[in-house]
Write an enzyme that holds these catalytic residues in place. Structure first.
Site, short mmCIF file in Angstrom:
data_model
loop_
_atom_site.label_atom_id
_atom_site.label_comp_id
_atom_site.label_asym_id
_atom_site.label_seq_id
_atom_site.Cartn_x
_atom_site.Cartn_y
_atom_site.Cartn_z
N LYS A 1 0.93 -1.23 0.00
CA LYS A 1 0.06 0.08 0.01
C LYS A 1 0.93 1.25 0.12
O LYS A 1 1.12 1.82 0.82
CB LYS A 1 -0.98 -0.03 1.15
CG LYS A 1 -2.07 0.87 0.90
CD LYS A 1 -3.11 0.58 2.08
CE LYS A 1 -4.54 1.64 2.01
NZ LYS A 1 -5.03 1.78 0.76
N1 PMP Z 1 -7.43 -1.88 -3.26
C1 PMP Z 1 -7.02 -0.75 -3.23
C2 PMP Z 1 -6.25 -0.42 -4.43
C3 PMP Z 1 -7.22 0.05 -2.08
O1 PMP Z 1 -6.60 1.35 -2.03
C4 PMP Z 1 -7.99 -0.34 -1.00
C5 PMP Z 1 -8.17 0.59 0.10
N2 PMP Z 1 -7.18 0.40 1.16
C6 PMP Z 1 -8.53 -1.70 -1.26
C7 PMP Z 1 -8.16 -2.15 -2.25
C8 PMP Z 1 -9.28 -2.34 0.18
O2 PMP Z 1 -8.36 -2.70 1.09
P1 PMP Z 1 -9.03 -2.76 2.63
O3 PMP Z 1 -10.14 -3.54 2.59
O4 PMP Z 1 -7.70 -3.36 3.38
O5 PMP Z 1 -9.28 -1.19 2.87
#
Ligand code: PMP
Length: 307
Positions: free
Chosen positions: A155
């Site tokens: 991330k």
């Molecule tokens: N994909 C991307 C590109 C994101 O930015 C996010 C948000 N964090 C998600 C998926 C969903 O991840 P999460 O459920 O862990 O927030």
């Protein structure tokens, strides 16, 4: 929505306006930063706030820092303590969106691994129309970043330039959001969430090798489908035109929450109305995150209980 009074920088509470980094820091020059988006849900009856799956988010932050070779560790327990302190300092008794950011500070070159700074923000985050009503989306002509170039599993803030290109093109073309395909042309995810479809009653979502973030909410949805709605999710490759054939589809993420996808490339799903399985999932999800359901207490970190 008013900004909170305080943010947290390197574990210290600071006034909102004073949370700054230098223009020559590698995080500004090269996008050398990783982050987490987390939600805190206010339970009015219990007068408490619950941080949803905090441990999973902090573990992923550690993973992101490791892959990007950040040279100084940040103790997850310190982050948790600073986060709870910040919410209390801001006297927040409402739904919030939390951003924990770890970045390369100083004035180093592209290969510098420190000093590592970290910050936390907690912004008010009321329910959006995308969740209550749904979204009309397109498949983007921009491809999702690939694991061997910029891993989507990490991330990193820089990854979001890929999402920005796709999002802005989608908006100019008249859509609420977009779905991105992998370099192989299979469905990946949206710029800020994962994607599910329901075909012939079966939920399906791209596998973790489809250039997606390994989403906490995706994992939560798979559990809810299995444990409460009697459906096992297929984690598999998904073709673009399967999306047109789906009865239902939705985006899921900590920030997005669960957003019904009403149409894809103007093909309506379920007549352009949020589908029954998506609505059932939303109901269970919101009951869990807000602590209205007692199930899975290990997923909720209470903030105010001690006071
Ligand atoms: N994909 C991307 C590109 C994101 O930015 C996010 C948000 N964090 C998600 C998926 C969903 O991840 P999460 O459920 O862990 O927030």
């Amino acid at each position: 929505m008013a900004n909170p009074k305080y943010l947290s920088m390197n574990g210290e509470i600071v006034p909102f306006a004073e949370a700054k980094v230098h223009v020559l820091s590698p995080c500004v020059k090269y996008g050398a930063a990783v982050f987490e988006g987390i939600r805190g849900y206010w339970n009015a009856e219990r007068r408490d706030m619950y941080l949803f799956r905090l441990k999973e988010h902090l573990d992923r932050l550690q993973f992101s820092m490791g892959v990007m070779r950040f040279g100084e560790p940040i103790d997850s327990r310190k982050v948790e303590t600073a986060l709870v302190e910040l919410i209390k300092a801001n006297e927040q008794r409402e739904d919030i969106h939390i951003r924990v950011l770890a970045y390369i500070d100083g004035e180093g070159d592209m290969g510098s691994t420190g000093p590592v700074g970290w910050s936390i923000s907690t912004l008010p985050a009321p329910r959006t129309k995308a969740v209550t009503e749904g979204v009309n989306v397109a498949v983007s002509s921009w491809r999702r970043i690939n694991d061997n170039a910029m891993p989507a599993r990490v991330k990193a803030t820089a990854n979001y330039n890929n999402g920005r290109l796709a999002t802005l093109q989608g908006r100019l073309d008249g859509y609420d959001n977009v779905i991105m395909l992998t370099h192989l042309g299979r469905v990946a995810e949206s710029p800020g969430s994962c994607l599910f479809m329901v075909r012939n009653g079966v939920p399906a979502t791209p596998g973790v090798t489809s250039d997606i973030l390994e989403s906490v909410t995706r994992a939560t949805c798979i559990r809810i489908f299995s444990e409460y709605l009697g459906r096992e999710t297929e984690e598999r490759d998904i073709d673009r035109t399967e999306l047109y054939a789906a009865e239902e589809s939705f985006f899921c993420g900590s920030g997005y929450e669960i957003q019904p996808v009403l149409s894809i490339d103007r093909h309506k799903l379920n007549g352009g109305i949020a589908g029954p399985l998506t609505r059932a999932l939303q109901q269970k999800y919101f009951a869990l995150v807000r602590g209205e359901s007692d199930d899975h207490p290990e997923w909720r970190t209470p903030v105010w209980r001690a006071n």
